[in-house]
Design a protein around this motif. Structure first.
Motif, PDB file in Angstrom:
ATOM      1  N   TYR A  44       1.076  -1.082   0.105  1.00  0.00           N
ATOM      2  CA  TYR A  44       0.149   0.125   0.014  1.00  0.00           C
ATOM      3  C   TYR A  44       0.909   1.281   0.005  1.00  0.00           C
ATOM      4  CZ  TYR A  44      -4.254  -2.290   0.794  1.00  0.00           C
ATOM      5  OH  TYR A  44      -5.510  -3.400   0.832  1.00  0.00           O
ATOM      6  N   LEU A  52      -4.077   3.990   4.202  1.00  0.00           N
ATOM      7  CA  LEU A  52      -4.475   2.783   4.034  1.00  0.00           C
ATOM      8  C   LEU A  52      -3.425   1.484   4.841  1.00  0.00           C
ATOM      9  CD1 LEU A  52      -6.369   1.940   0.729  1.00  0.00           C
ATOM     10  CD2 LEU A  52      -7.214   2.091   3.367  1.00  0.00           C
ATOM     11  N   TYR A  60      -5.775  -5.130  10.888  1.00  0.00           N
ATOM     12  CA  TYR A  60      -5.877  -6.590  10.638  1.00  0.00           C
ATOM     13  C   TYR A  60      -4.708  -6.899  11.764  1.00  0.00           C
ATOM     14  CZ  TYR A  60      -8.400  -7.139   6.324  1.00  0.00           C
ATOM     15  OH  TYR A  60      -9.260  -7.135   5.467  1.00  0.00           O
ATOM     16  N   LEU A 127      -8.307  11.494   1.127  1.00  0.00           N
ATOM     17  CA  LEU A 127      -9.054  10.626   1.729  1.00  0.00           C
ATOM     18  C   LEU A 127     -10.240  11.168   2.914  1.00  0.00           C
ATOM     19  CD1 LEU A 127      -9.424   7.604   1.071  1.00  0.00           C
ATOM     20  CD2 LEU A 127      -8.082   7.027   3.021  1.00  0.00           C
ATOM     21  N   TYR A 135     -18.397  10.823   0.497  1.00  0.00           N
ATOM     22  CA  TYR A 135     -18.967   9.542   0.732  1.00  0.00           C
ATOM     23  C   TYR A 135     -19.427   9.809   2.313  1.00  0.00           C
ATOM     24  CZ  TYR A 135     -16.422   8.020  -3.296  1.00  0.00           C
ATOM     25  OH  TYR A 135     -15.912   7.912  -4.393  1.00  0.00           O
TER      26      TYR A 135
ATOM     27  N   ALA B  44      -8.676  -6.087  -2.029  1.00  0.00           N
ATOM     28  CA  ALA B  44      -8.351  -4.555  -1.275  1.00  0.00           C
ATOM     29  C   ALA B  44      -7.284  -4.330  -2.259  1.00  0.00           C
ATOM     30  CB  ALA B  44      -8.323  -4.748   0.019  1.00  0.00           C
ATOM     31  N   LEU B  45      -6.415  -5.202  -2.320  1.00  0.00           N
ATOM     32  CA  LEU B  45      -5.054  -4.722  -3.252  1.00  0.00           C
ATOM     33  C   LEU B  45      -5.171  -4.426  -4.696  1.00  0.00           C
ATOM     34  CD1 LEU B  45      -1.906  -4.380  -2.828  1.00  0.00           C
ATOM     35  CD2 LEU B  45      -1.700  -6.787  -3.775  1.00  0.00           C
ATOM     36  N   VAL B  48      -6.616  -0.784  -4.552  1.00  0.00           N
ATOM     37  CA  VAL B  48      -5.594   0.468  -4.317  1.00  0.00           C
ATOM     38  C   VAL B  48      -4.762   0.331  -5.693  1.00  0.00           C
ATOM     39  CG1 VAL B  48      -3.809   1.121  -2.968  1.00  0.00           C
ATOM     40  CG2 VAL B  48      -5.978   0.071  -2.008  1.00  0.00           C
ATOM     41  N   GLY B  57      -7.560  10.021  -8.601  1.00  0.00           N
ATOM     42  CA  GLY B  57      -8.612  10.485  -7.543  1.00  0.00           C
ATOM     43  C   GLY B  57      -8.396   9.473  -6.316  1.00  0.00           C
ATOM     44  N   ILE B  58      -9.534   9.180  -5.417  1.00  0.00           N
ATOM     45  CA  ILE B  58      -9.309   8.475  -4.601  1.00  0.00           C
ATOM     46  C   ILE B  58     -10.424   7.370  -4.356  1.00  0.00           C
ATOM     47  CG2 ILE B  58     -10.962  10.125  -3.195  1.00  0.00           C
ATOM     48  CD1 ILE B  58      -7.415   9.363  -1.897  1.00  0.00           C
ATOM     49  N   ALA B  59     -11.267   7.094  -5.076  1.00  0.00           N
ATOM     50  CA  ALA B  59     -12.535   6.224  -5.104  1.00  0.00           C
ATOM     51  C   ALA B  59     -11.988   4.709  -4.559  1.00  0.00           C
ATOM     52  CB  ALA B  59     -13.274   6.287  -6.146  1.00  0.00           C
ATOM     53  N   GLN B  61      -9.457   3.879  -3.191  1.00  0.00           N
ATOM     54  CA  GLN B  61      -9.020   3.814  -1.658  1.00  0.00           C
ATOM     55  C   GLN B  61     -10.209   3.754  -0.617  1.00  0.00           C
ATOM     56  OE1 GLN B  61      -5.591   6.016  -0.274  1.00  0.00           O
ATOM     57  NE2 GLN B  61      -4.651   6.023  -2.319  1.00  0.00           N
ATOM     58  N   VAL B  62     -11.022   4.664  -0.825  1.00  0.00           N
ATOM     59  CA  VAL B  62     -12.398   4.629  -0.258  1.00  0.00           C
ATOM     60  C   VAL B  62     -13.019   3.228  -0.137  1.00  0.00           C
ATOM     61  CG1 VAL B  62     -14.812   5.478  -0.125  1.00  0.00           C
ATOM     62  CG2 VAL B  62     -12.730   7.019  -0.769  1.00  0.00           C
ATOM     63  N   THR B  64     -11.294   0.432  -0.356  1.00  0.00           N
ATOM     64  CA  THR B  64     -10.688  -0.474   0.273  1.00  0.00           C
ATOM     65  C   THR B  64     -11.068  -0.225   1.722  1.00  0.00           C
ATOM     66  OG1 THR B  64      -8.964  -0.538  -1.388  1.00  0.00           O
ATOM     67  CG2 THR B  64      -8.314  -1.131   0.910  1.00  0.00           C
ATOM     68  N   VAL B  65     -11.142   0.899   2.255  1.00  0.00           N
ATOM     69  CA  VAL B  65     -11.587   1.237   3.578  1.00  0.00           C
ATOM     70  C   VAL B  65     -12.909   0.498   4.035  1.00  0.00           C
ATOM     71  CG1 VAL B  65     -12.448   3.071   5.476  1.00  0.00           C
ATOM     72  CG2 VAL B  65     -10.511   3.656   3.698  1.00  0.00           C
ATOM     73  N   PHE B  66     -13.867   0.471   3.001  1.00  0.00           N
ATOM     74  CA  PHE B  66     -15.161  -0.215   3.298  1.00  0.00           C
ATOM     75  C   PHE B  66     -14.741  -1.696   3.449  1.00  0.00           C
ATOM     76  CE2 PHE B  66     -16.918   3.671   1.781  1.00  0.00           C
ATOM     77  CZ  PHE B  66     -17.749   4.094   3.107  1.00  0.00           C
ATOM     78  N   ILE B  67     -13.911  -2.283   2.649  1.00  0.00           N
ATOM     79  CA  ILE B  67     -13.705  -3.747   2.413  1.00  0.00           C
ATOM     80  C   ILE B  67     -12.964  -3.990   4.082  1.00  0.00           C
ATOM     81  CG2 ILE B  67     -11.909  -5.578   1.631  1.00  0.00           C
ATOM     82  CD1 ILE B  67     -12.266  -4.362  -1.066  1.00  0.00           C
ATOM     83  N   ILE B  68     -12.097  -3.005   4.564  1.00  0.00           N
ATOM     84  CA  ILE B  68     -11.495  -3.377   5.755  1.00  0.00           C
ATOM     85  C   ILE B  68     -12.452  -3.292   6.740  1.00  0.00           C
ATOM     86  CG2 ILE B  68     -10.034  -2.538   7.445  1.00  0.00           C
ATOM     87  CD1 ILE B  68      -7.938  -1.650   5.159  1.00  0.00           C
ATOM     88  N   ILE B  69     -13.463  -2.359   6.985  1.00  0.00           N
ATOM     89  CA  ILE B  69     -14.569  -2.321   7.763  1.00  0.00           C
ATOM     90  C   ILE B  69     -15.335  -3.660   7.797  1.00  0.00           C
ATOM     91  CG2 ILE B  69     -16.546  -1.310   8.354  1.00  0.00           C
ATOM     92  CD1 ILE B  69     -15.628   1.330   7.355  1.00  0.00           C
TER      93      ILE B  69
END
Lengths: 168, 102
Positions: A44, A52, A60, A127, A135, B44-45, B48, B57-59, B61-62, B64-69
């Protein structure tokens, strides 16, 4: 970015994932997951996702992995776990994974990705703005999901204790 | 050697394959969960990597944050269920949990 950094991180990730997949001992598998998470966190960073990377290590390694280790220790007698891998399912699993990798490789090789080399730059501020702007609703829904998961896991995992003054 | 998108996709695909292999071969429910974690990390990888090389942009990574949640809450719920199943049945071997079949 020097290629050696990427290669070292990829090797860490994939070798640890191999331990997760092929180790007969569930404890070794869980500890192999540690290397996978750390390698992904490093990858990352090379993809300009510094926030991230920190979240990956915090959530994790600090949270999920500890939780899984707790579950392993609470549910498994370790000596019994050596026979947890059956020999029957391995051949179809190998066939399916090989087919999947061939399909993915064909698609990845035939598609002309419009990719370009970009500089690695920090993205935490972007972010944060995205989460509090575009978002916002999914962000709040995510916190509701986390709250629900927390209450749900407490309710599921608790032991029903009957107090002396309760009937029945 | 210039590291590009394809290299990251390769790592992610192999990670996904190993996760799928783990899910298919494990009988231990916690082991199956380890495979699911590998699969989620591969996805997730990918997000990113595409965000960095293609989308800008940033979408990504956003996402990926939801995947982690979702991965964190999934792990908590699944481990609570595993614990309760173990408490009731003294096994978490997925092939033996067939009381709903008949």
């Amino acid at each position: 970015m020097p290629a050696t950094v990427f290669l070292a991180l990829a090797a860490l990730t994939l070798v640890s994932a191999g331990i997760v997949a092929f180790s007969k001992n569930i404890i070794y598998s869980t500890l192999g997951l540690l290397g996978t998470f750390l390698g992904i966190a490093g990858l990352y960073v090379t993809l300009s996702a510094d926030f991230l990377s920190a979240v990956q290590i915090l959530v994790y390694v600090g949270g999920t992995l500890t939780l899984i280790l707790f579950a392993v220790m609470l549910t498994a007698r370790i000596d019994k776990m050596k026979v947890s891998n059956p020999s029957g399912g391995i051949v179809p699993a190998f066939v399916l994974v090989a087919l999947l990798l061939v399909a993915l490789g064909t698609v990845a090789a035939q598609t002309a990705w419009p990719s370009e080399a970009r500089p690695v730059m920090p993205s935490t501020a972007k972010l944060g703005h995205a989460f509090l702007g575009e978002y916002l609703l999914p962000f709040e829904l995510g916190s509701i999901v986390l709250l629900g998961a927390m209450i749900g896991s407490v309710v599921l995992a608790r032991r029903a204790v009957k107090r002396s003054w309760e009937k029945g | 050697m210039e590291i590009g998108l394809v290299h990251y996709l390769t790592v992610s695909a192999v990670l996904f394959g190993l996760g799928l292999f783990t899910v298919m071969t494990r009988k231990n429910a916690v082991g199956i969960l380890l495979g699911v974690e590998l699969i989620l990390n591969a996805a997730a990888l990918n997000f990113v990597a595409f965000n960095h090389f293609v989308g800008g942009g940033i979408a990504g990574q956003v996402f990926t944050v939801f995947i982690i949640i979702l991965a964190a809450s999934e792990a908590a719920i699944a481990l609570a269920i595993v614990l309760q199943v173990y408490r009731n049945r003294r096994t978490i071997d997925a092939d033996e949990l067939t009381s709903l079949r008949n």
